[in-house]
Each structure stands twice: as C-alpha cells, then as structure tokens.
Design an enzyme around this catalytic site. Sequence first.
Site, PDB file in Angstrom:
ATOM      1  N   GLY A 283       0.828  -1.203   0.000  1.00  0.00           N
ATOM      2  CA  GLY A 283       0.000   0.000   0.000  1.00  0.00           C
ATOM      3  C   GLY A 283       0.861   1.252   0.000  1.00  0.00           C
ATOM      4  O   GLY A 283       1.953   1.290  -0.584  1.00  0.00           O
ATOM      5  N   SER A 284       0.406   2.275   0.706  1.00  0.00           N
ATOM      6  CA  SER A 284       0.993   3.609   0.560  1.00  0.00           C
ATOM      7  C   SER A 284       2.408   3.761   1.089  1.00  0.00           C
ATOM      8  O   SER A 284       3.079   4.745   0.766  1.00  0.00           O
ATOM      9  CB  SER A 284       0.086   4.646   1.233  1.00  0.00           C
ATOM     10  OG  SER A 284      -1.133   4.771   0.512  1.00  0.00           O
ATOM     11  N   ILE A 285       2.905   2.837   1.901  1.00  0.00           N
ATOM     12  CA  ILE A 285       4.313   2.954   2.289  1.00  0.00           C
ATOM     13  C   ILE A 285       5.225   2.769   1.082  1.00  0.00           C
ATOM     14  O   ILE A 285       6.380   3.183   1.107  1.00  0.00           O
ATOM     15  CB  ILE A 285       4.687   1.962   3.409  1.00  0.00           C
ATOM     16  CG1 ILE A 285       4.336   0.529   3.016  1.00  0.00           C
ATOM     17  CG2 ILE A 285       4.040   2.349   4.725  1.00  0.00           C
ATOM     18  CD1 ILE A 285       4.824  -0.514   4.005  1.00  0.00           C
ATOM     19  N   HIS A 286       4.684   2.192   0.010  1.00  0.00           N
ATOM     20  CA  HIS A 286       5.450   2.043  -1.229  1.00  0.00           C
ATOM     21  C   HIS A 286       5.668   3.388  -1.919  1.00  0.00           C
ATOM     22  O   HIS A 286       6.576   3.532  -2.741  1.00  0.00           O
ATOM     23  CB  HIS A 286       4.707   1.085  -2.166  1.00  0.00           C
ATOM     24  CG  HIS A 286       5.403   0.816  -3.468  1.00  0.00           C
ATOM     25  ND1 HIS A 286       5.266   1.639  -4.573  1.00  0.00           N
ATOM     26  CD2 HIS A 286       6.248  -0.177  -3.855  1.00  0.00           C
ATOM     27  CE1 HIS A 286       5.970   1.160  -5.583  1.00  0.00           C
ATOM     28  NE2 HIS A 286       6.584   0.065  -5.166  1.00  0.00           N
ATOM     29  N   LYS A 287       4.862   4.396  -1.576  1.00  0.00           N
ATOM     30  CA  LYS A 287       4.962   5.696  -2.260  1.00  0.00           C
ATOM     31  C   LYS A 287       6.326   6.343  -2.050  1.00  0.00           C
ATOM     32  O   LYS A 287       6.785   7.121  -2.886  1.00  0.00           O
ATOM     33  CB  LYS A 287       3.840   6.616  -1.782  1.00  0.00           C
ATOM     34  CG  LYS A 287       2.468   6.173  -2.252  1.00  0.00           C
ATOM     35  CD  LYS A 287       1.333   6.977  -1.630  1.00  0.00           C
ATOM     36  CE  LYS A 287      -0.021   6.451  -2.103  1.00  0.00           C
ATOM     37  NZ  LYS A 287      -1.163   7.091  -1.408  1.00  0.00           N
TER      38      LYS A 287
END
Length: 570
Positions: A283-287
């Site tokens: 999820g958004s930690i990949h951003k």
Amino acid sequence: MALALFASIGVRLVYLQTADTPAYADRGLPDRLAVVELPAPRGAILDRDGEPLAHSVEARYVFADPTRVTDRAATARALSPLLGVPASDLAEKMRKRNLPGTDTPLQFVYLARGVEIGTAKKIMALDLAGINVHRDERREVPGGDLAANLIGFVSQDMNGLEGLEAKYDDVLRGQAGKRTYEVGLGDLAAPIPGGYSRTTQPQPGSSLKLTVDRDLQFMTQRILAKQTAKVKGSIGAAVIIEVPSGEVLAQASQPTYDAANPTKVGSPSDRDDAATTFVVDPGSIHKAITFGAALQEGVITPDTAFPVANTAVRGGVTFRDTHPVDGRTMSIPGMLAFSSNVGTIEVAEKLGKDRLFDYQKRFGLGQVTGEGMPGEAAGRLLPPDQWSGSAYGSVPIGHSVDATPLQMAAAYAAIANNGTYVQPHLVKETIGADGERSPAAAPATRSVLSPDNAAALRRMMEAVTTVDGPDGQATGLAAAVPGYRVAGKTGTGLRYDGGKQQPGEVGSFIGMAPAENPRYVVAVFVWSPDGGGGAVAAPAFREMMGFTLRHYRVPPSLTNKSPKFEVFPR
C-alpha cells in the site's frame, strides 16, 4: 630367567587388555564391547551483548542395553513415571533386536534425552539391569517467548527444527563423540579395569552472537502484543534496524510462543517469523519508493507542485484519494502527508514503468534480503511487460506488489542511510568452542539514491508526522515522537496467503528518527480480517521508536525543528 619370563608374560597381558586396535577388537571382543555416545555440547545463541537467548545446560540421557535387560515389562513400569514416557513405549525400545542388516545385537538405545540430573540419580538408585545414564544436555530458553520466532527450537536429540536453530544447525550442533569399552559378562556387565577402551572426544558446536538487543526485543514484543490485542484476530510484525550498519536490533511477531514448549501453540503458524514470511501488498508505504525514484531521475524536485484531481482512471479502474483536494495545486510534501494516490500516479507516469521497476529492485523488493532467517519470502514484482492498464495506477501506490515487512523496512533504511541500501542482517559473529571469534560476512551494499535526494525525501516525509492545519491533518500524526523529528509513511495494504488475498487489511507505519540524521528505522505491520490495523500501527511505532531513542540515549532534536510545509502552494 624366570623373572624375565614372568615380566614378558605380564607385559603381554597388559598389552592384550589395553590394546586399541581393530585386530584385537575382532578376536572375540564384540560380545564384550559396549558403546556409549558422547553428545557434543550445542553452541549458544546470544544477543549482541553476549546474553543467552538459547543455551544448553548439563543433563543426562538414559539408555538401555537390550541384551542385558532381564525383565522388559518390569523395567519399563519402573522407569515410566520418572521419564514421563508410557511403559509400552519404553518396553518396545528395549526389545532385543539386531542392528539393521547385520547379525550383531543392538546394545544401545536411547530411552530419554535431556533428563534432569536429580531424576537420573533416582533412576540409577533403582539399579535396573541394562539401564544406565550418561552426561547429556538440555536446551534452555531463558526468555520463554523472547525472540522465539527468530530463535526457533530443537528436537529432543538437539537437532535444530525451526528458526535460527535450524538455519545454523551445522554451526551450533558440533560433532558427537563415542566411547567403546570392554565389559564383563552376565552380572558383571561393568567396564573391565584396564580392558579394551577407545574414546573419540565430542567436538562442541560454535555459538551465534546476534545483532539483536534483548532489552529492545522485549519492549518491542510487549508493545506489539499490547497494540495488536486491540484488533481482533490480528497478526503483527515489527522490525527495528540500526542505521547505517543494517543490523537488526529487534524483530518481533505476534502471535508468538514459548520456544521451550513449541508444541503448545494455537496454530503452527504462531511460530512463524512474520517479518520474513508475512507477504502483503504494502500500500501507501510504497509511495516513498515512487517519489524517491522520481527525485533521483529528475522527474520531480522538492519544490514540484501541480493540480491534483480527486480521481484518476487507469485501465478502466478508478483510483481515489481519501483526502480529496478538488484539483488544487498540491506540493510533493502535501501528497505524502495526505497520501495522495492520484498525485503519486501522476508522478509515476512521468517516471515510466521501466524506471519504477528498476528502483523497486534497487530498493530490494522482489528478492530475499538474506537476513539469516530460513524460509524467507521473496515477494513479487510485476515486470513492466506484464502490466495491465490498471497497473499504471495500482503499482505506484503499492498494490500489485508483494513484499514482506523486512523488505520494506530495509528499503526505508536505505533512505535513512543517505541513499545506500545495506543488507539487513541478524548474525554478528560466530564464537568457536575455543573462544575464537569469526565476524559474519560483511552485508551487501549498493547505492540507490544520492545523499542529497535521500535527504530531500526524508525532509518531505516529515510532513507525514507534522502537517496539522486548516487544510487538514496528515495521516501519520499518531506516529510523532515528542522531542524528535520523525520522517515516515502510513500504509494500508492487503495480505496474501498462499497467493490468495485474505479478508481485511494491513495497516502499517515505517519511519526513521531523528529525521535530520537517522539512527534507527522502525517498521510496524498489523493485519486484521476485520480491518483496523492502521489505527494501531502508528501508535505502536511511536512507542517503539521512543523507547529505542531513549534506550540508546539519542539526544532530542531540540535545536533542529522540522520544517514547515506548504501543502497547497499558491
């Protein structure tokens, strides 16, 4: 002459009784030889300060010579209550039989291993024919569940079965010895003084010294257990990595178990190390990876800003922002603070799928870290030639990507370490039985971002824990650590088990502190089939990072405050 004759005869007799040659052993001795195994002491598993996490203590093993047991049933009944083994099992072990494929009678069989010395004394006091004891060892785990999912456990025969005990079994186990000696016949079944004797001494195993700090491990497990208890049916993982060494200071799983009683678990999966086997789409930690790649490739700068719509459609799939901004011009720190899916997808489109895929690999995704745990999952990356239309929206924001908590923690450690990826590792050194120390191989390293771009990304990620104003609150305010600058990112992802998506969601927070000069990276992941992991991941991070900084006496960021961020520049 007579004296010389008697002297020569005496010398010959002594030679025959003590000769240690196969030729002598072959001339009628096999019927009078007893063989006793001499177990090799197993090496200990130590924390970074040399404190034992698992070690062996002196015990006894109980064995039988079936050729000398006079009454199997009675002997089994006498031993059963002392050994805690059914009498029928003991009687079967003592059954007379030959060594496989030979006509030689079996003269040695284990009845029990790791028996307490007091119990062994009681057994010897029974004076049972054909029953004896010998020095042995028993594995002790002083901390119970402390680092149990890392350490693993051993079998009754002291063979590593799970965890580091299994991975490094050949290092820890050593090599057993053997004593072969001549005994009398019948009721005189005892060693013959001066008789045939040969001893091969056991070779003790080496000890493993880990990078783990037992005090920090204890607190990490305690905090993770407390926070996951708030979320029904949850699984949790937490990793703490030291910057710049890449040493793993703590790695916790929830549920956990008592390594001294490994069968007493609700499910065998409770023994898994979640940090290396728990596969999620992050999820958004990949951003952080998407924005880091874009900075490095010059696609964006810290001052980049552009209008962000509420939705983006890719491949017929609509991607929405949870904090819609209605087309206002948004800064990169603002996109991180409010976790803008649409803004991240726009940046990734300028970067291109091939370059994004390359940086995913540079950050360590799609391959095992080689940290040291057995059974580590590699995760999965979607190659650019397999992207569907919707992948242009899902991959940049951390979906259609499989990763473990450890992989993501290591990626953030690269950002903290001025853009250099350092392989995370658990083993610091091996210590031989003679005390000789052998440092573990140096961890693999590679450059991912320039120091300037890594520093810029860290500054922008501070917005996640600081932005709180009329335009809204950042997603990671609950992760802020009083007195310290924190850079990090929240995430909401999915869990996969056996390649199948599971119900619920995975909440996560990964951060580093002090953000101006990071010393530690802490990653927390919590999955629940009913959702809610995101509500506890950030608070768990705050507690873990706060304790870590205090534990290592890191001065607060008193004179170096976080920058002020403009989310919607005019």
